[in-house]
Scaffold this motif. Structure first.
Motif: not given
Length: 925
Positions: A567-592
């Motif tokens: 999951v850490f690696l996936l997050l870094r790839l989202f940031v590197a690729l500029g994938n905004i939507k999944p990052l914002v969705e994760m940031a509003t998830d309590e478990i995240f």
């Protein structure tokens, strides 16, 4: 003998000291004291020194015998510590008096600590035996010349022995080397092992012994001036006759062997066989080994080096003579990968009485050695986080636990590479390890590291397909299976599966690939920086293809594989690729948030929230995620500013009900924390008006209301509100209180209602239990098992952050009621396995410092101080609040040492059994 200054300036590394003490089975102080006696024996007229016979050390003179008992204590010496020794002294005294032992007898107790008041009074009384002396640091003026002055610690004792060794005429051998080798001989003699099976050293033969040790070690590479042991470092000599130790150049193989040789009592020899041709190997090694082992033995060398004897025959003769003398010897062969495996086999088979340690760099030859000799390579594991931090601190570097973990990933933990990187940080980055890590990760550093220089030659020796494989897979710091890795190579370089598989096989033989389990592997951390540099050289389009390929396979596997590192690696790839939507969705998830990932993306979310080019809804939820995180430890002014921006986005963009509820709930909690009851009531009224009347929304609202009541000081009302909520969640999950009492999480899971995921409900139930426990404690009552049960449900919900936080609060609960054993048990059984197993780097220092305090409450002050000493190298790299916390813990330990806490609460066995059943082996799966 050493001066006080010489002794005080020497300090052993704590991990190295622990490792050496393990070798000596806890008797290192005693063994060093015997070494000091050996150094003084000649001048003092001693004829023999005996170890571990009737007493720890016995000094034999022509007309008398001194029996010395050695005691090491962390507090004052008391009479019960020496009562048994005094009884033995009585029996030995009788033996001498009745003529069964020659000469007179004298007795002495050597202690590293002063006597306590009661023992001090006994020493002054007329009843104390006149022939029994007690020596301790600072009180040895009347001692016998043959007895060295006692020391306070092992480090001080080693410094004194080293200073004494300097006076011996063996300049070719470092004095510390002689000390360690002699202490090893003392250990062997204490166990009755050759060459001193009768436990006795003849003083007249000591010069010969010193010379023998000089000859034995003079061909070994000199150990580093400051050696730091590697993780789970193996001993040099084991029961296995042939061993193969591997590592890249820079892994510390030679340093390891030269250092461990100092503490080995076995006969040793070292040869670098890099430039010896295979056919000449047996002959070259045999003749030098014979001269090394038997050159001083009358007649033996001639029997071994018979005219015309082959290398094989000489080796066989060496083994025969060793066996006849009941001796063993270990031969270290460096650069074994440079010699054909068949020639190594001939050498080893010709000498069945010799042990071999082969040092090699990972390459195809190592696989042939493994297959031919039937051995399995033992890779050196590199430095631990703690060791890297100690080295960094010694160089003036600053970094917290997470930063050093980051550095170890970049260097593979290999000692030479890590040390070199820290020197670069000290000289070029103001000692800030984090700045160097960022520069290495972004490849903006201007100083080439030793790692790049050394491994560049290895990397350039690969074929095109191997270089491409290392390049594409260097983006992943987690293991992938072969199918996943092949897909990445195909997407990045259009490499077909057969070609990829061939590249993987060749890379595995060279050590560039680390294998996990059956078919999962990743590029060795030490090789990844070179791979990433090669990937960049292939162009931005290729980099993007590789990033997208790894992102897609991680997302595809995410529903069935929640591995934290993936999951850490996936997050870094989202940031590197500029994938905004999944990052914002994760940031509003309590478990995240509970999984502790916010630190990875906080900076990126701030950029998203501030950008007018991003849709208003995405900016709102980015702010929502940031505020949620800040509620735990953020700045109130920052939270207020973000809430105002969220309100503005709702108002200007006519956002929906979900957004209005989200900002309203957070406004209410924020106002409650500020004791603003007017705003809390107004917000509650507004939320009640617009809140959907669904059970899920109502439960969330009830919890927030209860939390607001707690913050406002209405503790009894909060207890009542949470009780109703807890009952509701139990019913929703299909559980009864009896299902949780005495059961661990793995036993509760099967009892949950239905087969759907209950992650959110489990987390919310744990939140309610945690809040109720806080409210009950605030009323002055005991919360019972509320915190224990909250810990179970946080574990079931994978809520890492809350699990550790509540676990630490539970530890404090135990300490408050003086159950220090229970507090220690919670940390050792639940918290430490979780933070170490899941690599929660940010939690390591707070939990370990709390553990040190609990050890102090348990009376284990040496362990507590040692734990705080191990944390000291991280202190300068912490935020001011973290530094203050460590200092407070250190002060508290000192205070407890001076003023002991109330005695341990004796819990009734019935209650302890119940608590043990409830606490169990709770950790986050």
């Amino acid at each position: 003998m050493a001066s006080a200054t010489e002794v005080e300036n020497f300090n052993l590394d704590s991990r190295q000291l622990a490792r050496i003490e393990a070798v000596h089975r806890g008797f290192l102080y005693q063994h060093l004291y015997a070494v000091a006696c050996l150094f003084q024996a000649g001048a003092a007229g001693v004829t023999h020194i005996v170890v571990e016979n009737d007493e720890d050390v016995e000094l034999v003179f022509p007309d008398k015998r001194i029996y010395a008992q050695v005691k090491t204590r962390s507090s004052h010496l008391i009479f019960s510590d020496i009562d048994g020794a005094l009884s033995r002294f009585d029996a030995i005294r009788t033996e001498h008096a009745e003529g069964r032992r020659r000469g007179t007898a004298e007795f002495v107790i050597i202690s590293n600590s002063a006597p306590g008041p009661e023992l001090a009074d006994r020493l002054k009384s007329e009843a104390w035996p006149s022939d029994v002396g007690l020596l301790w640091p600072g009180n040895s003026s009347a001692r016998e010349e043959a007895l060295p002055a006692p020391w306070n610690s092992v480090s001080e004792g080693f410094g004194a022995c080293r200073a004494a060794a300097r006076s011996l005429p063996f300049s070719i051998l470092a004095p510390e080397t002689l000390v360690w080798k002699l202490s090893g001989r003392i250990m062997a003699a204490a166990a009755g092992i050759e060459p001193n099976p009768n436990h006795t050293f003849v003083v007249q033969e000591l010069p010969s012994l010193f010379e023998q040790l000089v000859i034995q070690l003079q061909d070994f590479p000199a150990p580093p001036l400051r050696y730091r042991p590697q993780d789970k470092e193996p001993p040099l000599v084991t029961e296995h006759r042939v061993r193969l130790v591997t590592g890249f150049s820079g892994a510390g193989k030679t340093s390891w062997v030269s250092q461990t040789a100092l503490h080995t009592s076995d006969r040793l020899a070292y040869y670098d066989i890099a430039d010896i041709s295979g056919p000449a190997l047996a002959s070259s090694v045999a003749r030098e080994l014979a001269a090394r082992l038997f050159g001083k033995t009358s007649g033996k060398l001639g029997e071994i080096l018979l005219p015309g004897a082959t290398g094989t025959e000489i080796l066989f003769a060496i083994g025969r003579h060793l066996a006849e003398s009941n001796l063993t010897a270990t031969l270290v062969l460096d650069n074994a990968h440079r010699v054909p495996a068949t020639d190594l086999v001939s050498l080893i088979q010709a000498s069945p009485h010799l042990h071999f340690v082969l040092l090699a760099q990972p390459n195809p030859a190592v696989a042939r050695i493994e297959a031919t000799l039937g051995v399995q390579a033992e890779p050196l594991l590199g430095w631990t986080n703690e060791t890297a931090a100690a080295e960094g601190s010694s160089l003036g570097c600053k970094g917290d636990y997470s930063t050093y973990e980051r550095l170890l990933k970049l260097t593979g933990g290999l000692p030479l590479y890590t040390q070199n990187a820290l020197k670069i940080a000290a000289n070029n980055y103001g000692g800030e390890v984090i700045r160097l890590c960022v520069a290495l990760e972004e490849r903006t550093h201007i100083i080439e590291t030793a790692q790049e220089l050394i491994l560049a030659e290895v990397f350039e020796g690969y074929g095109d397909d191997e270089r491409r494989a290392v390049a594409a897979l260097s983006l992943s710091d987690v293991p992938l299976n072969q199918s996943e890795a092949s897909d990445v190579l195909n997407a990045s370089f259009a490499l077909e599966k057969p070609a990829a598989a061939s590249a993987f096989r060749r890379l595995r033989l060279t050590g560039a690939i680390q294998v996990f389990g059956v078919d999962r592997f990743k590029i060795h951390d030490a090789m990844r920086p070179l791979g990433r540099a090669h990937l960049d050289s292939c162009g931005a389009e290729t980099v993007n293809k590789a990033q997208e390929a790894i992102r897609d396979l991680l997302m595809a596997a995410l529903p069935r594989n929640h591995d934290r590192q993936r999951v850490f690696l996936l997050l870094r790839l989202f940031v590197a690729l500029g994938n905004i939507k999944p990052l914002v969705e994760m940031a509003t998830d309590e478990i995240f948030h509970e999984l502790g990932y916010m630190g990875e993306i906080t900076e990126y979310l701030n950029v998203v929230a501030a950008s007018d080019d991003i849709p208003a809804g995405d900016r709102f939820w980015a702010l929502d995620g940031l505020v949620f995180a800040h509620f735990k430890d953020g700045d109130d002014e920052d939270i207020r500013a973000k809430l105002d921006r969220m309100d503005e986005l709702v108002r200007r963009n006519d956002l929906g009900l979900s957004e209005r509820l989200a900002v309203g709930m957070k406004r209410m909690i924020f106002a409650a924390r500020a004791k603003d009851i007017v705003t809390v009531r107004a917000t509650m009224a507004e939320l009640s008006r617009v809140l959907p009347q669904t059970p899920q929304h109502l439960r969330v609202a009830k919890y927030n209301y209860a939390y607001a009541l707690f913050e406002l000081g209405f503790k009894d009302d909060c207890v009542t509100a949470t009780l109703d909520l807890i009952v509701e969640y139990y019913d929703l999950l299909g559980l009864r209180l009896g299902d949780v009492m005495g059961n661990n999480p793995d036993e509760i899971f099967p009892l949950l209602r239905g087969d759907e995921s209950h992650t959110d409900d489990l987390k919310h139930l744990a939140d309610a239990l945690d809040l109720q426990a806080k409210a009950i404690k605030a009323t002055g009552n005991h919360p019972g098992l509320a915190h224990v049960h909250a810990l179970k449900f946080y574990s079931m919900a994978h809520s890492l952050d809350s699990f550790v936080r509540v676990g630490q609060e539970l530890v404090d609960d135990f300490v408050e009621r003086h159950d220090y054993i229970g507090a220690r048990d919670v940390i050792e059984r639940n918290l430490m396995p979780t933070i170490l197993g899941l690599k929660l780097a940010g939690r390591v220092i707070p939990v370990r410092s709390q553990y040190a305090v609990v050890l102090a409450y348990c009376g284990a002050f040496d362990e507590a101080e040692a734990e705080m000493a191990r944390l000291l190298p991280y202190e300068s790299g912490l935020e001011p609040r973290g530094q203050k916390e460590l200092q407070n813990q250190r002060d508290l330990i000192a205070e407890l040492k001076q003023n002991p806490p109330p005695p341990q609460w004796q819990m009734p066995q019935r209650i302890r059994d119940q608590l043990d059943r409830n606490r169990g082996e709770i950790s986050v799966p």
